[in-house]
Each structure stands twice: as C-alpha cells, then as structure tokens.
Design an enzyme around this catalytic site. Structure first.
Site, mmCIF file in Angstrom:
data_model
loop_
_atom_site.group_PDB
_atom_site.id
_atom_site.type_symbol
_atom_site.label_atom_id
_atom_site.label_comp_id
_atom_site.label_asym_id
_atom_site.label_seq_id
_atom_site.Cartn_x
_atom_site.Cartn_y
_atom_site.Cartn_z
ATOM 1 N N LYS A 175 26.739 82.830 -43.932
ATOM 2 C CA LYS A 175 25.207 82.190 -44.052
ATOM 3 C C LYS A 175 23.904 83.196 -44.327
ATOM 4 O O LYS A 175 23.121 83.341 -43.442
ATOM 5 C CB LYS A 175 25.053 81.245 -43.246
ATOM 6 C CG LYS A 175 26.177 80.261 -43.117
ATOM 7 C CD LYS A 175 25.714 78.812 -42.436
ATOM 8 C CE LYS A 175 26.940 77.672 -42.634
ATOM 9 N NZ LYS A 175 28.273 77.916 -41.842
ATOM 10 N N ASP A 234 32.046 70.999 -50.567
ATOM 11 C CA ASP A 234 31.982 70.901 -49.443
ATOM 12 C C ASP A 234 31.393 69.532 -48.984
ATOM 13 O O ASP A 234 30.223 69.473 -49.222
ATOM 14 C CB ASP A 234 31.603 72.024 -48.363
ATOM 15 C CG ASP A 234 31.298 71.957 -47.143
ATOM 16 O OD1 ASP A 234 31.008 71.028 -46.663
ATOM 17 O OD2 ASP A 234 31.363 73.034 -46.447
HETATM 18 N N1 GDD Z 1 39.322 72.694 -34.433
HETATM 19 C C1 GDD Z 1 38.038 73.052 -34.634
HETATM 20 N N2 GDD Z 1 37.376 73.571 -33.722
HETATM 21 N N3 GDD Z 1 37.491 72.982 -36.035
HETATM 22 C C2 GDD Z 1 36.128 73.237 -36.136
HETATM 23 C C3 GDD Z 1 35.340 73.807 -35.021
HETATM 24 C C4 GDD Z 1 36.143 74.234 -33.861
HETATM 25 O O1 GDD Z 1 35.332 74.625 -32.934
HETATM 26 N N4 GDD Z 1 34.252 74.275 -35.576
HETATM 27 C C5 GDD Z 1 34.311 73.717 -36.921
HETATM 28 N N5 GDD Z 1 35.335 73.191 -37.222
HETATM 29 C C6 GDD Z 1 35.998 72.626 -38.514
HETATM 30 C C7 GDD Z 1 35.102 71.409 -39.086
HETATM 31 O O2 GDD Z 1 35.499 70.195 -38.742
HETATM 32 C C8 GDD Z 1 35.238 72.028 -40.419
HETATM 33 O O3 GDD Z 1 36.323 71.132 -41.381
HETATM 34 C C9 GDD Z 1 35.638 73.216 -40.845
HETATM 35 O O4 GDD Z 1 35.901 73.692 -39.375
HETATM 36 C C10 GDD Z 1 34.333 74.083 -41.270
HETATM 37 O O5 GDD Z 1 33.328 74.071 -40.397
HETATM 38 P P1 GDD Z 1 31.909 73.450 -41.331
HETATM 39 O O6 GDD Z 1 31.026 73.183 -40.167
HETATM 40 O O7 GDD Z 1 32.237 72.500 -41.990
HETATM 41 O O8 GDD Z 1 31.405 74.640 -41.698
HETATM 42 P P2 GDD Z 1 30.562 75.220 -42.959
HETATM 43 O O9 GDD Z 1 30.781 74.177 -44.036
HETATM 44 O O10 GDD Z 1 29.120 75.165 -42.497
HETATM 45 O O11 GDD Z 1 31.075 76.664 -43.250
HETATM 46 C C11 GDD Z 1 32.420 76.780 -43.631
HETATM 47 O O12 GDD Z 1 32.845 76.117 -44.779
HETATM 48 C C12 GDD Z 1 32.121 76.792 -46.171
HETATM 49 C C13 GDD Z 1 32.986 76.285 -47.089
HETATM 50 O O13 GDD Z 1 32.790 74.983 -47.143
HETATM 51 C C14 GDD Z 1 32.653 78.402 -43.510
HETATM 52 O O14 GDD Z 1 33.958 78.603 -43.436
HETATM 53 C C15 GDD Z 1 31.850 79.211 -44.724
HETATM 54 O O15 GDD Z 1 32.353 80.445 -44.679
HETATM 55 C C16 GDD Z 1 32.496 78.426 -45.991
HETATM 56 O O16 GDD Z 1 31.798 79.050 -47.393
HETATM 57 MG MG MG Z 2 31.505 72.280 -44.166
#
Ligand code: GDD
Ligand code: MG
Length: 349
Positions: A175, A234
């Site tokens: 980010k 996403d």
């Molecule tokens: N078990 C568990 N524990 N799962 C978690 C935790 C945790 O503490 N925190 C987040 N997750 C899960 C969420 O439920 C989701 O499925 C996934 O991890 C990613 O979390 P998001 O909150 O959706 O992250 P994001 O969308 O801001 O960013 C992530 O995804 C992007 C692509 O969609 C990152 O991985 C980015 O680098 C990536 O580009």
């Molecule tokens: Mg996400």
C-alpha cells in the site's frame, strides 16, 4: 496439494454487511464467496483446504458441518487471536501437518503428515488464475515462494511488486502512496510456497507476510513472481463486491441468472444490471441499477437503488432513494422517501 485460505480478517471495508458475517461467507450471486474460491482450487487439483479463521469462525463450521465445502474436505484452523497474514499462514500450515524441511512430522506420523509445496490464498479474491501452470512454473524455477501478480490502474490499495525479466521480485511495497508506487503489477493474493517458508515466520506474535516476510525475501533475491492478465478481483470493498457479482451475470465472467427464481420482481419495476437474491421483493415502479438486493430484502414501490447494496432482510421504504455505494445492513429499515448517498446504515459507531 493443500491450500491454506486466509479468511480471518474483519472485513471492515464492507461494514455493515460484515459486522457479524466474515466477508468470505457473504453471497456472491448464488453461493458464499468461499465456495467460488474453493471450487476454483478443486478444478486445479487441490485436494484439501485449510481455512485460516479468526473473526466469527463458527460462520464457516455452521455452513459446512460435515467439513465439505464445494466438494472437498476443509480443515478449520482457528487462531486464538489475530496473527496477521504470515502468522495465520504459519498457524494454519502447522495445524494441517505441513512441516518445514519436508520431513515427516514424527516417526509415528501418517503419510499425510509429510510436508510438501502448498498454496496460500487471500480468501476474498475471485480469479481465473491458472494455478496448475503457476505451480509448474514454481517447480521449474526451483523457487521457495512464487507470487501471482496482476496489473491494476491504482496500485496504492495493494502490495506493489516490481520484478526483473526473469520474474525475480525486486521489492515488495504494501500500500504505497499512489505517486511512489514502483509498478502497476500487484500481489494478486495467490502464493505457492515451500514448507521452509514457515521457518521465516517468528512464532508467538503478529507477523504480516506483506510487510515483513516478502520484503525480506525480496531483499535477498529469493522471491519469485509470475504475471497474469486473467480475470482478477479483490471483493473487499462495496464497489468491488458489486462488480464481482455483476461480472458473473453480464457475460464478463459468467451468465448466472441475475434474479433468483424465488425472488418477486413487480412487472412495472425497472431492473438493470442488478442482482436480486433469494426471497427478495422489488415493488411496483421501483428502479434498480448496478445494485445488489440480498436475500429476503424488500424494495418498496417507487424506490430507487443505484450502485448500492440492500443487505439481507433489509427494507427500503416506498419512494426512498439509495445512491453512490450506499450499504444497508442486515434487517435494517430505510424510511419511505428517505434519500441516502454514499451512506452506511447503520454507520460505525
Ligand atoms: N486468519 C487470518 N488472520 N486472516 C486474515 C488476517 C488475520 O489476522 N488478516 C487478514 N486476513 C485475511 C482476510 O480475511 C483476507 O481474506 C486476506 O487475509 C487478505 O486481507 P485483506 O484485508 O483483504 O487485505 P487487502 O485486500 O487489503 O490486501 C491484501 O490483498 C491484496 C490483493 O487482493 C494484500 O495481500 C495485498 O498485498 C494484495 O495486493
Ligand atoms: Mg482484500
């Protein structure tokens, strides 16, 4: 092959829909999001899924009491507290019998305890990624970790991943400011990992795979990535949650029925590019555009819903107007004639 699916986040950007329901249990057109994700993995030869759970784990175990999701066995790994993405991977992988070093877990261990290459997925991503080809590329390169990358217009919401011509990751910036993003190729949330990665994740504290593990591996040149231009989304914001579903009914990615057979839509209602789920009712003269009306919700006569979401069992009163990514939570009511723009009902307090 085993896959760990991260589904333990709080889904805050989808509030109030996710106040009590993990986002991966929200419906995507005709079934919970997690079933779309697992079905895709099953089509690529995954035989066992570990759900990495934190927030509301019982939503999953209640939905799949026999431990079968989309036709394949799921194991539940419930974190005692949120461990962040890498901590969650470590916890779930160990719970599934994956061990660093490709050694049997113990001399008494079954064949199932022998660790092997495994997959990790962000459970809120819907994609047609060719996982089979990705695993083959990972093995051919002899990589310890391979990430799938997708190209986006605004990388600032994601993990940004510049690579060289051979696919070696040069850096990993989670980010970044829009202006400083070093690439438009971002982490697509599918990883192929060797069990040795677990040794890189400290035990007993929160560890982010995006902010700690991957940047360290990129710095030492041991992280590999493959670019892909297939369908990818996403679903974690209201806008994306709407778009992912419209893509499945408008021919972009599928042709599922947009109006569930058990829904009632008055013949004088104007429903365009919208999804009406099971048991929902759309009254006379109502207008829906680019919107989602969830299970058993009701939209009153003459109401207008544009680019918005009406949650399960919610009610939109006669002549009310919802626009610009308004999200109405489960069983909430919007009074007749009320106009809401970009609102969340109830809001976060
Ligand atoms: N078990 C568990 N524990 N799962 C978690 C935790 C945790 O503490 N925190 C987040 N997750 C899960 C969420 O439920 C989701 O499925 C996934 O991890 C990613 O979390 P998001 O909150 O959706 O992250 P994001 O969308 O801001 O960013 C992530 O995804 C992007 C692509 O969609 C990152 O991985 C980015 O680098 C990536 O580009
Ligand atoms: Mg996400």
């Amino acid at each position: 092959m085993k896959a760990v699916i991260l589904v333990g986040g709080f889904g805050t950007r989808l509030h109030p829909l996710t106040r009590n329901v993990p986002k991966q249990m929200l419906p995507v057109v005709d079934r919970p999001m997690i079933e779309h994700v697992v079905a895709h993995l099953a089509a690529h030869g995954v035989t066992r899924v570990v759900l990495s759970l934190g927030f509301r784990p019982e939503a999953f175990s209640d939905a799949y009491p026999d431990g079968i999701c989309a036709g394949i066995p799921v194991h539940y790994a419930v974190e005692p507290e949120p461990l962040d993405t890498a901590g969650a991977v470590r916890f779930a992988a160990l719970a599934a019998g994956i061990r660093p070093g490709n050694e049997p877990a113990s001399s008494a261990g079954s064949a199932d305890d022998v660790s092997d290459t495994f997959l990790v997925l962000n459970g809120d991503v819907l994609t047609d990624l060719n996982v089979t080809a990705m695993v083959a590329g990972h093995r051919a390169a002899g990589a310890e970790a391979t990430l799938a990358l997708t190209e986006v217009d605004d990388p600032s919401r994601y993990g940004v991943v510049p690579t060289d011509a051979e696919g070696r990751v040069l850096g990993f910036v989670e980010k970044p400011d829009a202006a400083s993003a070093p690439s438009r190729w971002i982490n697509a949330g599918t990883y192929v990992l060797e069990p040795s990665i677990l040794e890189r994740i400290p035990a007993g504290r929160r560890v982010s795979i995006e902010r700690e593990v991957f940047p360290a591996m990129a710095a030492e040149g041991s992280l590999h990535a493959v670019q892909s231009d297939v369908y990818w989304i996403d679903t974690g914001t209201p806008e994306a949650y709407i778009r992912a579903q419209l893509d499945l009914v408008d021919g972009t990615r599928g042709d599922l029925p947009a109006v569930h057979p058990s829904a009632t839509v008055d013949p004088s209602a104007d429903v365009q590019r919208s999804i009406v789920m099971a048991g929902a009712t759309v009254g006379p003269g109502a207008q829906l555009l680019n919107s989602i009306v969830m299970d058993a919700a009701t939209v009153g006569a003459g109401a207008m819903v544009v680019h918005s979401i009406v949650g399960p069992g919610a009610h939109v009163g006669e002549g009310a107007s919802l626009t610009d990514l308004t999200v109405i939570g489960e069983s909430e009511s919007v009074g007749a004639g009320v106009e809401l723009t970009g609102a969340r009902v109830p809001g976060d307090s």
